[in-house]
Design a protein around this motif. Structure first.
Motif, PDB file in Angstrom:
ATOM      1  N   ALA A  86      44.239-115.925 -14.179  1.00  0.00           N
ATOM      2  CA  ALA A  86      43.254-115.161 -14.964  1.00  0.00           C
ATOM      3  C   ALA A  86      43.935-114.003 -15.672  1.00  0.00           C
ATOM      4  N   LYS A  87      43.399-113.681 -16.858  1.00  0.00           N
ATOM      5  CA  LYS A  87      43.926-112.546 -17.625  1.00  0.00           C
ATOM      6  C   LYS A  87      42.896-111.422 -17.699  1.00  0.00           C
ATOM      7  N   ALA A  88      41.681-111.699 -17.259  1.00  0.00           N
ATOM      8  CA  ALA A  88      40.588-110.724 -17.437  1.00  0.00           C
ATOM      9  C   ALA A  88      39.582-110.893 -16.305  1.00  0.00           C
ATOM     10  N   VAL A  89      38.696-109.900 -16.197  1.00  0.00           N
ATOM     11  CA  VAL A  89      37.610-110.022 -15.224  1.00  0.00           C
ATOM     12  C   VAL A  89      36.370-109.296 -15.756  1.00  0.00           C
ATOM     13  N   ILE A  90      35.222-109.916 -15.560  1.00  0.00           N
ATOM     14  CA  ILE A  90      33.944-109.272 -15.872  1.00  0.00           C
ATOM     15  C   ILE A  90      33.576-108.398 -14.677  1.00  0.00           C
ATOM     16  N   LEU A  91      33.175-107.160 -14.929  1.00  0.00           N
ATOM     17  CA  LEU A  91      32.766-106.273 -13.825  1.00  0.00           C
ATOM     18  C   LEU A  91      31.439-105.605 -14.171  1.00  0.00           C
ATOM     19  N   GLY A  92      30.606-105.425 -13.149  1.00  0.00           N
ATOM     20  CA  GLY A  92      29.348-104.711 -13.342  1.00  0.00           C
ATOM     21  C   GLY A  92      28.299-105.495 -14.095  1.00  0.00           C
ATOM     22  N   HIS A  93      28.397-106.830 -14.081  1.00  0.00           N
ATOM     23  CA  HIS A  93      27.330-107.617 -14.698  1.00  0.00           C
ATOM     24  C   HIS A  93      26.010-107.255 -14.022  1.00  0.00           C
ATOM     25  N   SER A  94      24.932-107.267 -14.775  1.00  0.00           N
ATOM     26  CA  SER A  94      23.639-106.822 -14.205  1.00  0.00           C
ATOM     27  C   SER A  94      23.212-107.694 -13.024  1.00  0.00           C
ATOM     28  N   GLU A  95      23.648-108.970 -13.025  1.00  0.00           N
ATOM     29  CA  GLU A  95      23.287-109.831 -11.880  1.00  0.00           C
ATOM     30  C   GLU A  95      24.016-109.389 -10.621  1.00  0.00           C
ATOM     31  N   ARG A  96      25.200-108.800 -10.764  1.00  0.00           N
ATOM     32  CA  ARG A  96      25.903-108.259  -9.595  1.00  0.00           C
ATOM     33  C   ARG A  96      25.360-106.873  -9.241  1.00  0.00           C
ATOM     34  N   ARG A  97      25.030-106.088 -10.250  1.00  0.00           N
ATOM     35  CA  ARG A  97      24.443-104.780  -9.947  1.00  0.00           C
ATOM     36  C   ARG A  97      23.130-104.977  -9.176  1.00  0.00           C
ATOM     37  N   ALA A  98      22.321-105.977  -9.599  1.00  0.00           N
ATOM     38  CA  ALA A  98      21.022-106.196  -8.936  1.00  0.00           C
ATOM     39  C   ALA A  98      21.178-106.982  -7.639  1.00  0.00           C
ATOM     40  N   GLY A  99      21.919-108.077  -7.682  1.00  0.00           N
ATOM     41  CA  GLY A  99      21.976-108.979  -6.530  1.00  0.00           C
ATOM     42  C   GLY A  99      22.929-108.539  -5.442  1.00  0.00           C
ATOM     43  N   HIS A 100      23.891-107.695  -5.784  1.00  0.00           N
ATOM     44  CA  HIS A 100      24.885-107.242  -4.801  1.00  0.00           C
ATOM     45  C   HIS A 100      24.908-105.720  -4.693  1.00  0.00           C
ATOM     46  N   HIS A 101      23.880-105.095  -5.225  1.00  0.00           N
ATOM     47  CA  HIS A 101      23.691-103.637  -5.104  1.00  0.00           C
ATOM     48  C   HIS A 101      24.908-102.857  -5.578  1.00  0.00           C
ATOM     49  N   GLU A 102      25.558-103.336  -6.622  1.00  0.00           N
ATOM     50  CA  GLU A 102      26.732-102.616  -7.127  1.00  0.00           C
ATOM     51  C   GLU A 102      26.285-101.414  -7.954  1.00  0.00           C
ATOM     52  N   THR A 103      26.867-100.258  -7.641  1.00  0.00           N
ATOM     53  CA  THR A 103      26.593 -99.053  -8.426  1.00  0.00           C
ATOM     54  C   THR A 103      27.667 -98.911  -9.503  1.00  0.00           C
ATOM     55  N   SER A 104      27.434 -97.987 -10.416  1.00  0.00           N
ATOM     56  CA  SER A 104      28.455 -97.737 -11.437  1.00  0.00           C
ATOM     57  C   SER A 104      29.738 -97.205 -10.804  1.00  0.00           C
ATOM     58  N   GLU A 105      29.604 -96.454  -9.719  1.00  0.00           N
ATOM     59  CA  GLU A 105      30.810 -95.950  -9.030  1.00  0.00           C
ATOM     60  C   GLU A 105      31.605 -97.134  -8.444  1.00  0.00           C
ATOM     61  N   ASP A 106      30.887 -98.117  -7.883  1.00  0.00           N
ATOM     62  CA  ASP A 106      31.567 -99.323  -7.378  1.00  0.00           C
ATOM     63  C   ASP A 106      32.309-100.021  -8.522  1.00  0.00           C
ATOM     64  N   VAL A 107      31.630-100.123  -9.651  1.00  0.00           N
ATOM     65  CA  VAL A 107      32.225-100.824 -10.805  1.00  0.00           C
ATOM     66  C   VAL A 107      33.495-100.105 -11.255  1.00  0.00           C
ATOM     67  N   ARG A 108      33.438 -98.757 -11.274  1.00  0.00           N
ATOM     68  CA  ARG A 108      34.623 -97.992 -11.689  1.00  0.00           C
ATOM     69  C   ARG A 108      35.800 -98.236 -10.736  1.00  0.00           C
ATOM     70  N   ALA A 109      35.498 -98.258  -9.419  1.00  0.00           N
ATOM     71  CA  ALA A 109      36.578 -98.484  -8.440  1.00  0.00           C
ATOM     72  C   ALA A 109      37.181 -99.881  -8.619  1.00  0.00           C
TER      73      ALA A 109
END
Ligand code: PEP
Length: 249
Positions: A86-109
């Protein structure tokens, strides 16, 4: 001059036979001004990278962990994505923010770790319909942007995708003015945080019900450098006309 980017998020869709779609995509497109990224499920990344080796299609992941390794059952690290091709990764998709309770701070880390591992991070932002109706969308997007994007970001390792949650998979899209307003706002915020050089080089994608019949209009909007596409990225028949619209934009 920013290179255009057509990115496909296959989500939890696709087994080995879906690699045929990638082969077809590879054979159809070779415009040097348009980057193509497909993010298949993790089980297909290594085989997809093999299929696309030497061609115009880049392969990416749909998530990666903020830690580089350790006891995190079921998770995948940025280094593992790299190792699989892989050369890239999607982070903070709304389905992960909603379904996995990811916060913006999690996404930044997560983004900090992924960028350190050499991945281009596609960081997703977007408001719900309730937020759009009840508050100022730009306040929501501004907060998500500043909290989700790490200081280590550059024009090469950061792509921002504006994906209104209510437009994802719904067939509804914002008006051109609504998309333009948010994209111009993100550009201004990036320029003031990172300076004009980096701020102007980060690519901004629109995502949410992009289809062959609305792609050309969306790509004509200011500060839209491409799209993050879900459902219509699953087949070459649907994704190719979107890429062609981007090539012509
Ligand atoms: C997405 O989930 O990132 C997305 C944009 O989905 P769709 O194109 O299906 O609306």
């Amino acid at each position: 001059m920013r290179r255009k980017l057509a990115a496909g998020n296959w989500k939890m869709n696709g087994t080995t036979e879906a690699l045929q779609e990638l082969s077809a995509l590879q054979a159809t497109h070779s415009d040097p001004n348009v980057d193509i990224l497909i993010c298949p499920p993790a089980t297909l990344i290594a085989a997809a990278a093999q299929t696309c080796q030497g061609g115009p299609v880049m392969i990416g992941g749909q998530d990666s962990h903020e830690k580089s390794d350790g006891a995190h059952t079921g998770d995948i690290s940025a280094a593992m994505l790299r190792d699989a091709g892989a050369k890239a990764v999607i982070l903070g998709h709304s389905e992960r923010r909603a379904g996995h309770h990811e916060t913006s701070e999690d996404v930044r880390a997560k983004a900090r770790t992924a960028q350190a591992a050499g991945l281009m991070t596609v960081i997703c932002l977007g408001e719900s319909l309730g937020q759009r109706e009840a508050t100022n969308t730009l306040d929501i997007i501004g907060a998500q942007l500043s909290l989700s994007v790490p200081d280590s970001s550059t024009g090469e390792n950061l792509v921002v995708a504006y994906e209104p949650i209510w437009a994802i998979g719904s067939g509804m899209t914002p008006t051109a003015d609504q998309i333009g307003e948010v994209h111009d706002f993100i550009r201004t915020r990036l320029e003031s945080r990172f300076g004009p050089g980096v701020g102007r080089s980060v690519r901004l994608l629109y995502g949410g019900s992009v289809k062959p019949d609305n792609a050309a209009e969306i790509f004509s909007i200011s500060n839209v450098d491409g799209a993050l596409v879900g459902g219509a990225s699953l087949t070459n028949a649907d994704f190719s006309p979107i890429i062609e619209a981007l090539e012509k934009a």
